[in-house]
Write a protein that holds these residues in place. Structure first.
Motif, PDB file in Angstrom:
ATOM      1  N   VAL A  44      53.990  29.303  32.400  1.00 11.10           N
ATOM      2  CA  VAL A  44      55.248  29.599  32.987  1.00 11.10           C
ATOM      3  C   VAL A  44      54.841  30.968  33.787  1.00 11.10           C
ATOM      4  CG1 VAL A  44      57.474  30.878  32.313  1.00 11.10           C
ATOM      5  CG2 VAL A  44      56.627  28.759  31.221  1.00 11.10           C
ATOM      6  N   LEU A  45      54.218  31.667  33.300  1.00 17.48           N
ATOM      7  CA  LEU A  45      53.724  32.915  34.316  1.00 17.48           C
ATOM      8  C   LEU A  45      52.890  32.584  35.521  1.00 17.48           C
ATOM      9  CD1 LEU A  45      52.747  35.641  31.525  1.00 17.48           C
ATOM     10  CD2 LEU A  45      54.912  35.447  32.848  1.00 17.48           C
ATOM     11  N   ILE A  46      52.055  31.746  35.323  1.00 16.45           N
ATOM     12  CA  ILE A  46      51.234  31.199  36.272  1.00 16.45           C
ATOM     13  C   ILE A  46      52.027  30.407  37.285  1.00 16.45           C
ATOM     14  CG2 ILE A  46      49.236  29.620  37.039  1.00 16.45           C
ATOM     15  CD1 ILE A  46      47.854  30.492  34.327  1.00 16.45           C
ATOM     16  N   ALA A  47      52.726  29.700  37.118  1.00 17.70           N
ATOM     17  CA  ALA A  47      53.894  28.918  37.703  1.00 17.70           C
ATOM     18  C   ALA A  47      54.877  29.923  38.629  1.00 17.70           C
ATOM     19  CB  ALA A  47      54.239  27.582  37.141  1.00 17.70           C
ATOM     20  N   TRP A  48      55.227  30.891  38.022  1.00 17.97           N
ATOM     21  CA  TRP A  48      56.404  31.798  38.360  1.00 17.97           C
ATOM     22  C   TRP A  48      56.000  32.357  39.662  1.00 17.97           C
ATOM     23  CZ3 TRP A  48      56.515  37.123  38.643  1.00 17.97           C
ATOM     24  CH2 TRP A  48      57.931  37.615  39.080  1.00 17.97           C
ATOM     25  N   VAL A  49      54.664  32.779  39.619  1.00 17.87           N
ATOM     26  CA  VAL A  49      54.294  33.625  40.924  1.00 17.87           C
ATOM     27  C   VAL A  49      54.217  32.934  42.200  1.00 17.87           C
ATOM     28  CG1 VAL A  49      52.253  34.684  42.015  1.00 17.87           C
ATOM     29  CG2 VAL A  49      52.785  35.285  39.621  1.00 17.87           C
ATOM     30  N   PRO A  50      53.655  31.584  42.451  1.00 15.06           N
ATOM     31  CA  PRO A  50      54.016  30.751  43.692  1.00 15.06           C
ATOM     32  C   PRO A  50      55.291  30.256  43.735  1.00 15.06           C
ATOM     33  CG  PRO A  50      52.300  29.764  42.104  1.00 15.06           C
ATOM     34  CD  PRO A  50      52.833  30.909  41.277  1.00 15.06           C
ATOM     35  N   LEU A  51      55.954  30.084  42.715  1.00 16.67           N
ATOM     36  CA  LEU A  51      57.434  29.487  42.762  1.00 16.67           C
ATOM     37  C   LEU A  51      58.377  30.705  43.416  1.00 16.67           C
ATOM     38  CD1 LEU A  51      57.936  27.300  39.743  1.00 16.67           C
ATOM     39  CD2 LEU A  51      57.476  26.768  42.161  1.00 16.67           C
ATOM     40  N   GLN A  52      57.820  32.022  43.286  1.00 16.77           N
ATOM     41  CA  GLN A  52      58.751  32.785  43.996  1.00 16.77           C
ATOM     42  C   GLN A  52      58.714  32.965  45.515  1.00 16.77           C
ATOM     43  OE1 GLN A  52      61.243  34.848  42.242  1.00 16.77           O
ATOM     44  NE2 GLN A  52      60.720  33.261  40.692  1.00 16.77           N
ATOM     45  N   ILE A  53      57.309  32.905  45.697  1.00  7.18           N
ATOM     46  CA  ILE A  53      57.089  32.778  47.356  1.00  7.18           C
ATOM     47  C   ILE A  53      57.266  31.522  47.836  1.00  7.18           C
ATOM     48  CG2 ILE A  53      54.933  33.411  48.819  1.00  7.18           C
ATOM     49  CD1 ILE A  53      53.935  35.113  46.531  1.00  7.18           C
ATOM     50  N   LEU A  54      56.838  30.363  47.378  1.00  3.63           N
ATOM     51  CA  LEU A  54      56.860  28.942  48.098  1.00  3.63           C
ATOM     52  C   LEU A  54      57.976  28.706  48.874  1.00  3.63           C
ATOM     53  CD1 LEU A  54      54.914  26.696  48.530  1.00  3.63           C
ATOM     54  CD2 LEU A  54      55.721  25.597  46.257  1.00  3.63           C
ATOM     55  N   SER A 106      43.453  28.905  37.936  1.00  7.77           N
ATOM     56  CA  SER A 106      44.770  29.385  38.504  1.00  7.77           C
ATOM     57  C   SER A 106      44.746  30.718  39.202  1.00  7.77           C
ATOM     58  CB  SER A 106      45.976  29.419  37.377  1.00  7.77           C
ATOM     59  OG  SER A 106      45.424  30.690  36.582  1.00  7.77           O
ATOM     60  N   ILE A 107      43.608  31.459  39.321  1.00 12.69           N
ATOM     61  CA  ILE A 107      43.344  32.782  40.125  1.00 12.69           C
ATOM     62  C   ILE A 107      43.508  32.248  41.753  1.00 12.69           C
ATOM     63  CG2 ILE A 107      40.909  32.550  40.290  1.00 12.69           C
ATOM     64  CD1 ILE A 107      42.560  35.683  39.496  1.00 12.69           C
ATOM     65  N   PHE A 108      42.865  30.816  41.940  1.00 16.98           N
ATOM     66  CA  PHE A 108      43.197  30.325  43.223  1.00 16.98           C
ATOM     67  C   PHE A 108      44.687  29.789  43.358  1.00 16.98           C
ATOM     68  CE2 PHE A 108      38.771  29.715  42.186  1.00 16.98           C
ATOM     69  CZ  PHE A 108      38.089  30.745  42.925  1.00 16.98           C
ATOM     70  N   GLY A 109      45.376  30.237  44.425  1.00 17.07           N
ATOM     71  CA  GLY A 109      46.792  29.788  44.637  1.00 17.07           C
ATOM     72  C   GLY A 109      47.868  30.554  43.717  1.00 17.07           C
ATOM     73  N   SER A 110      47.482  31.123  42.799  1.00 17.64           N
ATOM     74  CA  SER A 110      48.774  31.866  41.956  1.00 17.64           C
ATOM     75  C   SER A 110      48.428  33.247  41.490  1.00 17.64           C
ATOM     76  CB  SER A 110      49.372  31.102  40.920  1.00 17.64           C
ATOM     77  OG  SER A 110      48.575  30.853  39.974  1.00 17.64           O
ATOM     78  N   LEU A 111      47.054  33.826  41.982  1.00 13.82           N
ATOM     79  CA  LEU A 111      46.496  34.953  41.287  1.00 13.82           C
ATOM     80  C   LEU A 111      46.662  35.266  39.881  1.00 13.82           C
ATOM     81  CD1 LEU A 111      48.075  37.527  43.730  1.00 13.82           C
ATOM     82  CD2 LEU A 111      45.756  36.816  43.663  1.00 13.82           C
ATOM     83  N   GLY A 112      46.617  33.820  39.146  1.00 20.33           N
ATOM     84  CA  GLY A 112      46.452  33.782  37.698  1.00 20.33           C
ATOM     85  C   GLY A 112      47.407  34.399  37.025  1.00 20.33           C
ATOM     86  N   GLY A 113      48.830  34.224  37.808  1.00 24.88           N
ATOM     87  CA  GLY A 113      50.125  34.694  37.059  1.00 24.88           C
ATOM     88  C   GLY A 113      49.838  36.147  37.080  1.00 24.88           C
ATOM     89  N   LEU A 114      49.532  36.775  37.979  1.00 21.39           N
ATOM     90  CA  LEU A 114      49.232  38.309  38.208  1.00 21.39           C
ATOM     91  C   LEU A 114      48.297  38.781  37.106  1.00 21.39           C
ATOM     92  CD1 LEU A 114      52.739  39.630  38.921  1.00 21.39           C
ATOM     93  CD2 LEU A 114      51.056  39.026  40.719  1.00 21.39           C
ATOM     94  N   LEU A 115      47.148  37.800  36.853  1.00 23.02           N
ATOM     95  CA  LEU A 115      46.241  38.084  35.880  1.00 23.02           C
ATOM     96  C   LEU A 115      46.668  37.956  34.368  1.00 23.02           C
ATOM     97  CD1 LEU A 115      43.865  40.742  37.818  1.00 23.02           C
ATOM     98  CD2 LEU A 115      43.493  38.185  37.534  1.00 23.02           C
ATOM     99  N   VAL A 116      47.871  38.314  34.161  1.00 29.29           N
ATOM    100  CA  VAL A 116      48.260  38.319  32.831  1.00 29.29           C
ATOM    101  C   VAL A 116      48.534  36.997  32.358  1.00 29.29           C
ATOM    102  CG1 VAL A 116      50.185  38.928  31.549  1.00 29.29           C
ATOM    103  CG2 VAL A 116      49.664  40.371  33.216  1.00 29.29           C
ATOM    104  N   GLY A 117      48.789  35.903  33.540  1.00 31.24           N
ATOM    105  CA  GLY A 117      48.975  34.531  32.861  1.00 31.24           C
ATOM    106  C   GLY A 117      47.766  33.989  32.471  1.00 31.24           C
ATOM    107  N   MET A 118      46.688  34.352  33.446  1.00 34.35           N
ATOM    108  CA  MET A 118      45.201  33.789  33.367  1.00 34.35           C
ATOM    109  C   MET A 118      44.623  34.209  31.863  1.00 34.35           C
ATOM    110  SD  MET A 118      42.075  34.334  35.557  1.00 34.35           S
ATOM    111  CE  MET A 118      41.655  36.021  35.111  1.00 34.35           C
ATOM    112  N   LEU A 119      44.945  35.686  31.543  1.00 30.63           N
ATOM    113  CA  LEU A 119      44.385  36.182  30.142  1.00 30.63           C
ATOM    114  C   LEU A 119      44.974  35.524  29.002  1.00 30.63           C
ATOM    115  CD1 LEU A 119      44.032  39.990  31.287  1.00 30.63           C
ATOM    116  CD2 LEU A 119      42.213  38.376  30.937  1.00 30.63           C
ATOM    117  N   LEU A 120      46.124  35.283  29.128  1.00 28.23           N
ATOM    118  CA  LEU A 120      47.067  34.453  28.016  1.00 28.23           C
ATOM    119  C   LEU A 120      46.586  33.194  27.877  1.00 28.23           C
ATOM    120  CD1 LEU A 120      50.785  35.865  28.336  1.00 28.23           C
ATOM    121  CD2 LEU A 120      49.191  36.337  26.638  1.00 28.23           C
ATOM    122  N   GLY A 121      46.362  32.563  28.951  1.00 29.26           N
ATOM    123  CA  GLY A 121      45.768  31.284  28.926  1.00 29.26           C
ATOM    124  C   GLY A 121      44.371  31.197  28.433  1.00 29.26           C
TER     125      GLY A 121
END
Length: 180
Positions: A44-54, A106-121
């Motif tokens: 959810v965090l990883i998808a949230w970042v690009p969906l705010q900008i897309l 996910s670091i490519f394209g969504s910054l890994g959910g501002l890195l928090v999503g990447m770390l949780l993943g």
């Protein structure tokens, strides 16, 4: 069994909640629950970042729309690995590896959910990878556990001697104070 007012107490709300909670606990213990949950939150965090900008980028017609769409797809796939880990716990090790890989990508394209999503993943994928069902768990200690036990053995004997001396001193003080 009926209560004083004639109601059946087997259907009291507290008992209903207790039985539901027990069923949930049984279900939760049979799968990598925390790993799957963390993968879902990470998705959810990883998808949230690009969906705010897309939507804005698509409206303007920017070239980043495809890049952000890939980031959103990574978020959806990480979320689905979490759901799949909860649905098919026997494949938790494979799902954990895929979840970690997708979280890192996910670091490519969504910054890994501002890195928090990447770390949780990454944490959730590792928890799925490390999870073992109860029936497959071994009763023999691992090499690490055996080494820790071997290292702690001398300390336990010292602690046992100190505890026995402390008990003797306490008994001596009790006898001396009771005798007065």
């Amino acid at each position: 069994m009926a209560t004083k007012d004639g109601r059946d107490d087997s259907r009291l709300p507290t008992q209903w909640v207790a039985t539901r909670w027990q069923r949930f606990t049984r279900w939760r213990l049979q799968r990598p629950f925390l790993g799957g949950l963390l993968l879902c939150i990470a998705g959810v965090l990883i998808a949230w970042v690009p969906l705010q900008i897309l939507p804005d980028i698509i409206f303007i017609g920017g070239e980043m729309a495809g890049f952000l769409a890939i980031g959103a797809a990574f978020g959806v796939f990480v979320f689905l690995t979490g759901v799949f880990a909860l649905y098919r716990p026997e494949l938790a090790d494979v799902i954990g590896v895929v979840g970690v890989a997708l979280s890192i990508l996910s670091i490519f394209g969504s910054l890994g959910g501002l890195l928090v999503g990447m770390l949780l993943g990454i944490i959730g994928g590792n928890l799925c990878l490390a999870w073992k069902p109860e029936d497959e768990s071994t009763t023999d200690p691992s090499k690490v556990d055996a080494t820790v036990a071997r290292v702690c053995r001398p300390f336990r004997s010292v602690a046992a001697r100190a505890a026995s001396q402390l008990r003797e001193r306490v008994e001596h003080i009790k006898r001396r104070t009771m005798g007065k």
